[in-house]
Enzyme design. Structure first.
Site, PDB file in Angstrom:
ATOM      1  N   ALA A 183       0.826  -1.205   0.000  1.00 19.68           N
ATOM      2  CA  ALA A 183       0.000   0.000   0.000  1.00 19.68           C
ATOM      3  C   ALA A 183       0.861   1.255   0.000  1.00 19.68           C
ATOM      4  O   ALA A 183       1.951   1.268  -0.545  1.00 19.68           O
ATOM      5  CB  ALA A 183      -0.949  -0.041   1.192  1.00 19.68           C
ATOM      6  N   SER A 184       0.370   2.319   0.647  1.00 24.24           N
ATOM      7  CA  SER A 184       0.974   3.636   0.470  1.00 24.24           C
ATOM      8  C   SER A 184       2.317   3.802   1.174  1.00 24.24           C
ATOM      9  O   SER A 184       3.245   4.378   0.612  1.00 24.24           O
ATOM     10  CB  SER A 184       0.000   4.718   0.940  1.00 24.24           C
TER      11      SER A 184
ATOM     12  N   GLN B   1       4.269  -2.478   3.139  1.00 22.76           N
ATOM     13  CA  GLN B   1       3.658  -3.665   2.555  1.00 22.76           C
ATOM     14  C   GLN B   1       3.579  -4.760   3.609  1.00 22.76           C
ATOM     15  O   GLN B   1       4.313  -4.746   4.597  1.00 22.76           O
ATOM     16  CB  GLN B   1       4.415  -4.130   1.329  1.00 22.76           C
TER      17      GLN B   1
ATOM     18  N   ASP C 160      -9.228   6.004   8.672  1.00 19.26           N
ATOM     19  CA  ASP C 160      -8.819   5.665   7.303  1.00 19.26           C
ATOM     20  C   ASP C 160      -9.800   4.660   6.709  1.00 19.26           C
ATOM     21  O   ASP C 160      -9.441   3.524   6.386  1.00 19.26           O
ATOM     22  CB  ASP C 160      -7.398   5.089   7.316  1.00 19.26           C
TER      23      ASP C 160
END
Length: 442
Positions: free
Chosen positions: A133-134, A137, A281
């Site tokens: 992801a951003s 990982q 989130d």
């Protein structure tokens, strides 16, 4: 080994090229109009091409670029279907995956953070990431005591990449606004920048996850995996099986969609009351639908890197304002909004106009159950975004106090996900149970 900083120049060039691409497509659009295509068709094609380039670039870069893309992705429901449809798959990828780091880099991080003998902590460790992801990982592994675990490894240099990307994106935030009608891009980017330090701190994340795991331990509806081990830039938690919410959105049955939507609303409103924290989130990649005992589906919740601290639960003024709006108490709502700073002292508004502005927004709380749909959200976005509409003019005069910024964004994001699910939800039931001041405006 610091893969992201080493590509800092490349990242800046790619992000800087986005507004140039927007300008080029605007020129292309002008040419199309001169050639005889209608303004409406050209605008639609322009928006589609822009969105395709934007989300492709954000996904490739990870870091702040992808974090921004994930925050935007939950609002695709607000876009016209002919625009959102072609790149919905790209948005889903932003929620679930990004190109992973090589195994050698991951091994170096683990050796630095867990020690040279890090492999002794695991019976098994899968080099291929289960998710990327951003800012990090996740690898699947088996802990030394036999537990199935998820090992979250932060990208080297993630902090620099986050700040660099968001700074660059802020420079052309105005060009991105038309992609998500009614969404203010600059405050979103500022909020993401303000929370970079918290997002990168795995100690804070572990603390927030443990708090949720304890509060929801044994809960029949919500599952939070416990923390197994926490280190600098490495977080090990229990592994959780389940169907990603993105898959439920794409292919789920109506029963699965409704159940996921109900539980998502329940978690949104019950979480602060039970933990003093708001999971901040809420994009589909952070949730799973899990089959429980006797076929009862539960909601699995991941990633507690961003939370809002609400020690008293949801602020009571939110529940009171919502109740007064439902009751049609224009003077009461207006007075309450003024007292709480939503209307500045230098501004004078018509209470009835404020009530008219709010009523369509709180429609899901009026009935016993409400079906969240993309057309409904598109209608709300168009009403607020259209500069010619009274709602747009009034909305520009309403102030959002800083303490409510994250709450506002999380609520809107959750509504976006509910609309992606197309879920029928008994929202009023959750508000009655968990929102202070809603059951009674006293």
């Amino acid at each position: 080994m610091s893969d992201l900083p080493r590509k800092a120049v490349t990242r800046t060039v790619k992000l800087a090229a986005l507004p140039l691409g927007f300008a080029g497509r605007a020129t292309w659009g002008l040419g199309k109009r001169i050639g005889g295509k209608s303004a409406e068709i050209v605008a639609r094609e322009l928006q589609q091409r822009t969105a395709e380039q934007l989300f492709k670039t954000l996904g490739e870069l990870k870091g702040g670029a992808m974090k921004f893309g994930q925050a935007l992705s939950v609002f695709e429901s607000a876009l016209p279907e002919e625009v959102a449809g072609p790149y919905r798959a790209a948005l889903t990828k932003l929620q679930e995956a990004a190109p992973p780091l090589p195994a050698s880099t991951v091994h170096q991080v683990l050796a630095e953070r867990l020690g040279a003998d890090w492999r002794e902590l695991f019976e098994e460790f899968e080099d291929k990431p289960a998710a990327a992801a951003s800012i990090g990982q996740v690898h699947r592994a088996v802990w030394h005591d036999g537990r199935q675990v998820a090992v979250k490894v932060q990208y080297p240099g993630a902090g620099e990449a986050l700040l660099s990307d968001l700074k660059q994106l802020a420079r052309f935030a105005g060009l991105l606004g038309p992609l998500i009608p009614g969404m203010e891009i600059k405050p979103l980017i500022k909020e993401l920048r303000d929370r970079v330090a918290e997002e990168l701190d795995y100690e804070l994340e572990a603390e927030a996850q443990r708090t949720h795991a304890d509060a929801f331990d044994g809960d029949p509806d919500v599952v939070v995996p416990d923390v197994v081990h926490q280190g600098d830039q490495v977080l090990v938690t229990e592994w959780m099986e389940g169907t990603p919410l993105s898959e439920v959105i794409a292919d789920g049955t109506q029963e699965e969609r409704d159940r996921a939507g109900q539980l998502l609303a329940r978690f949104l409103f019950s979480g602060p009351a039970r933990t003093g924290l708001l999971h901040a989130d809420p994009h589909p990649g952070n949730f799973r639908l899990i089959s429980g005992p006797e076929g009862r589906m539960r909601l699995g919740v991941l990633d507690f890197g961003t939370v809002d601290r609400l020690p008293g639960g949801w602020p009571k003024p939110i529940g009171r304002s919502l109740r007064m709006t439902l009751d049609g108490d224009a003077e009461g709502v207006y007075g309450h909004l003024c007292a709480e700073g939503f209307v500045k002292g230098s501004v004078e508004l018509d209470p009835d106009a404020v009530l008219d502005y709010l009523k369509p927004i709180i429609e899901p709380a009026e009935a016993e159950e409400f079906t969240f749909t993309r057309p409904w959200l598109r209608g709300q976005a168009a009403r607020i975004a259209d500069p010619r509409s009274p709602a747009h003019q009034l909305g520009r005069q309403i102030n959002l106090p800083p303490s409510y910024l994250l709450i506002h964004r999380v609520t809107l994001s959750t509504i976006g996900v509910l609309c992606q699910l197309g879920a029928t939800v008994r929202l009023r039931e959750e508000l009655d149970s968990w929102l202070p001041g809603f059951a009674s405006a006293e």
